[in-house]
Design an enzyme around this catalytic site. Structure first.
Site, short mmCIF file in Angstrom:
data_model
loop_
_atom_site.label_atom_id
_atom_site.label_comp_id
_atom_site.label_asym_id
_atom_site.label_seq_id
_atom_site.Cartn_x
_atom_site.Cartn_y
_atom_site.Cartn_z
CE1 TYR A 267 44.82 47.88 85.77
CE2 TYR A 267 44.00 45.95 84.60
CZ TYR A 267 43.92 46.83 85.65
OH TYR A 267 42.93 46.68 86.59
CG ASP B 272 48.40 40.66 88.54
OD1 ASP B 272 47.78 40.82 89.61
OD2 ASP B 272 48.16 41.36 87.52
O1 CP3 Z 1 42.82 35.18 92.58
C1 CP3 Z 1 43.86 34.92 93.19
O2 CP3 Z 1 43.96 34.87 94.42
C2 CP3 Z 1 45.09 34.58 92.35
C3 CP3 Z 1 45.98 35.65 92.04
C4 CP3 Z 1 45.48 36.87 91.27
C5 CP3 Z 1 46.00 38.17 91.54
N1 CP3 Z 1 45.51 39.03 90.60
C6 CP3 Z 1 46.95 38.48 92.63
C7 CP3 Z 1 47.13 39.89 93.04
C8 CP3 Z 1 44.60 36.99 90.21
C9 CP3 Z 1 43.72 35.94 89.55
C10 CP3 Z 1 44.63 38.35 89.78
C11 CP3 Z 1 43.87 38.84 88.62
C12 CP3 Z 1 43.88 40.27 88.29
N2 CP3 Z 1 44.92 41.15 88.44
C13 CP3 Z 1 42.81 40.95 87.67
C14 CP3 Z 1 41.50 40.32 87.24
C15 CP3 Z 1 40.55 40.13 88.37
C16 CP3 Z 1 39.96 41.40 88.93
O3 CP3 Z 1 40.18 41.65 90.11
O4 CP3 Z 1 39.27 42.13 88.18
C17 CP3 Z 1 43.21 42.29 87.50
C18 CP3 Z 1 42.38 43.39 86.89
C19 CP3 Z 1 44.55 42.40 87.98
C20 CP3 Z 1 45.42 43.60 87.98
C21 CP3 Z 1 45.85 43.98 89.34
N3 CP3 Z 1 46.79 43.30 90.09
C22 CP3 Z 1 45.41 45.09 90.12
C23 CP3 Z 1 44.37 46.09 89.68
C24 CP3 Z 1 46.10 45.05 91.34
C25 CP3 Z 1 46.13 46.08 92.46
C26 CP3 Z 1 44.96 46.10 93.31
C27 CP3 Z 1 44.25 44.79 93.52
O5 CP3 Z 1 43.23 44.61 92.85
O6 CP3 Z 1 44.72 43.92 94.26
C28 CP3 Z 1 46.91 43.89 91.32
C29 CP3 Z 1 47.79 43.45 92.42
C30 CP3 Z 1 47.52 42.09 92.98
N4 CP3 Z 1 47.28 40.98 92.22
C31 CP3 Z 1 47.51 41.74 94.36
C32 CP3 Z 1 47.28 40.35 94.41
C33 CP3 Z 1 47.25 39.49 95.64
C34 CP3 Z 1 47.78 42.69 95.53
C35 CP3 Z 1 49.22 42.92 95.66
C36 CP3 Z 1 49.56 43.66 96.89
O7 CP3 Z 1 49.59 44.89 96.86
O8 CP3 Z 1 49.88 43.00 97.89
#
Ligand code: CP3
Length: 331
Positions: A147, A72
């Site tokens: 964040y 992440d």
């Molecule tokens: O792309 C992929 O599959 C690889 C892994 C990846 C994750 N996050 C896994 C994740 C990547 C590249 C990210 C990038 C990310 N994380 C961004 C930039 C891309 C975008 O969507 O704008 C941002 C802003 C984040 C911050 C983040 N992480 C948020 C806002 C959240 C919660 C809600 C959501 O968007 O999923 C996460 C959690 C997260 N990151 C999950 C995953 C699979 C979900 C976790 C769960 O609750 O099971």
């Protein structure tokens, strides 16, 4: 060389490639199964065995050309001393930033904390065929700051814009993001994507300081190390053009608010990626295919990587995604 790298580095128009932002995630039942047993999301990201397994899940299921490492963007504030929690239906929540810890975190401490990410990359690279890229990534400084200061909850944007410009926070973030990029590449990532998901919140007169310049420095670092780099300055609208001219990324990832003909006319001297609204993957086949055609037709004569205009939505049906991939490959 992987197809993705070929398109980006050789600007090869005849080479096609397809992958999805957030392809390793919540819409996949096999991910949810692992996630239900691993309640702490950051811990899961730092479990190199599971992180590698999750990275490969979409590769095993779909005919896509690249894997993106399961991690992440918030792993960087975590490694700089903040606690990162994910609250169900609310998203990430970070503990209040302690500037002493932030500035005193050494390069060695930072790398030690993130070592499992690099191990996950090495493990995954060994299992992935040579034609497939393994994409490493970072969040751009502004999006991380969004964040780190919990800006969703507290409306202190103006205060931050005033004070951050003078502070060393941006500088420290840029330095440590460069370290994170370098370590991911040494471990086996062969393309880097920079996510500036909240670029749209930056006022026009602050774009140079908070968006273009930080993205430029990270991009320049990648170029100096010969790593193809994709930038995603989400929500910049017509300023995508300024971003392209100022930052000069190897590839520009389009968001779903951009007009396709405008993008084609104004951004066509760089490699382009994505664009379609991820909501179309939730619609009928006909609607999804028609919208997909719009992008494939528009970018037929330029080097183009098929992807969407933001990440896959949790409600996405994996079977629907499979249909989309087949359609793109057959078109
Ligand atoms: O792309 C992929 O599959 C690889 C892994 C990846 C994750 N996050 C896994 C994740 C990547 C590249 C990210 C990038 C990310 N994380 C961004 C930039 C891309 C975008 O969507 O704008 C941002 C802003 C984040 C911050 C983040 N992480 C948020 C806002 C959240 C919660 C809600 C959501 O968007 O999923 C996460 C959690 C997260 N990151 C999950 C995953 C699979 C979900 C976790 C769960 O609750 O099971």
């Amino acid at each position: 060389m992987s197809t993705l790298r070929k398109i980006i580095t050789e600007k090869n128009k005849n080479c096609k490639s397809i992958w999805f932002m957030r392809q390793a995630g919540r819409y996949l039942p096999e991910f949810r199964k692992i996630r239900s047993k691993n309640k702490d999301f950051i811990k899961l990201c730092l479990n190199s065995e599971l992180s590698s397994t999750i990275t490969l899940q979409p590769i095993e299921r779909f005919k896509i050309d690249s894997a993106i490492i399961f991690s992440d963007i918030l792993i960087v504030p975590y490694a700089l001393g903040q606690k990162v929690n994910f609250i169900k239906n609310e998203g990430p929540y970070l503990s209040e930033i302690n500037l002493n810890t932030f500035f005193n975190t050494s390069e060695d401490d930072f790398i030690t904390k993130l070592q499992p990410v690099y191990s996950a990359i090495s493990k995954t690279r060994k299992k992935l065929s040579k034609e497939k890229s393994l994409i490493g990534f970072v969040g751009a400084p502004w999006t991380l700051i969004f964040y780190m200061y919990n800006l969703k909850k507290e409306k202190k944007l103006n205060y931050l814009f005033q004070n951050l410009q003078k502070s060393r926070i941006l500088e420290k973030l840029i330095n440590f993001l460069c370290i994170h990029i370098k370590k991911q590449v040494e471990a086996g990532a062969d393309v880097i994507q920079i996510f500036d998901s909240w670029a749209s919140l930056i006022p026009e007169d602050k774009l140079a300081a908070f968006c273009y310049n930080p993205n430029y420095q990270l991009t320049r670092f990648c170029k100096e190390h010969k790593i193809p780099v994709i930038c995603f300055p989400k929500g910049l609208r017509k300023n995508y053009l300024n971003f392209k001219n100022e930052v000069k990324p190897d590839c520009l990832s389009l968001d779903y608010t951009l007009d396709v003909s405008w993008a084609k006319e104004n951004l066509n001297d760089t490699v382009l990626q994505g664009g379609m609204d991820p909501n179309y993957v939730l619609k009928s086949d006909t609607e999804m295919f028609n919208e997909t055609k719009k992008y494939l037709d528009a970018f037929r004569d330029v080097p183009y990587i098929y992807n969407l205009g933001h990440g896959l939505l949790p409600k996405t049906d994996p079977l629907k995604l499979e249909k989309l991939i087949e359609f793109v490959k057959g078109y």
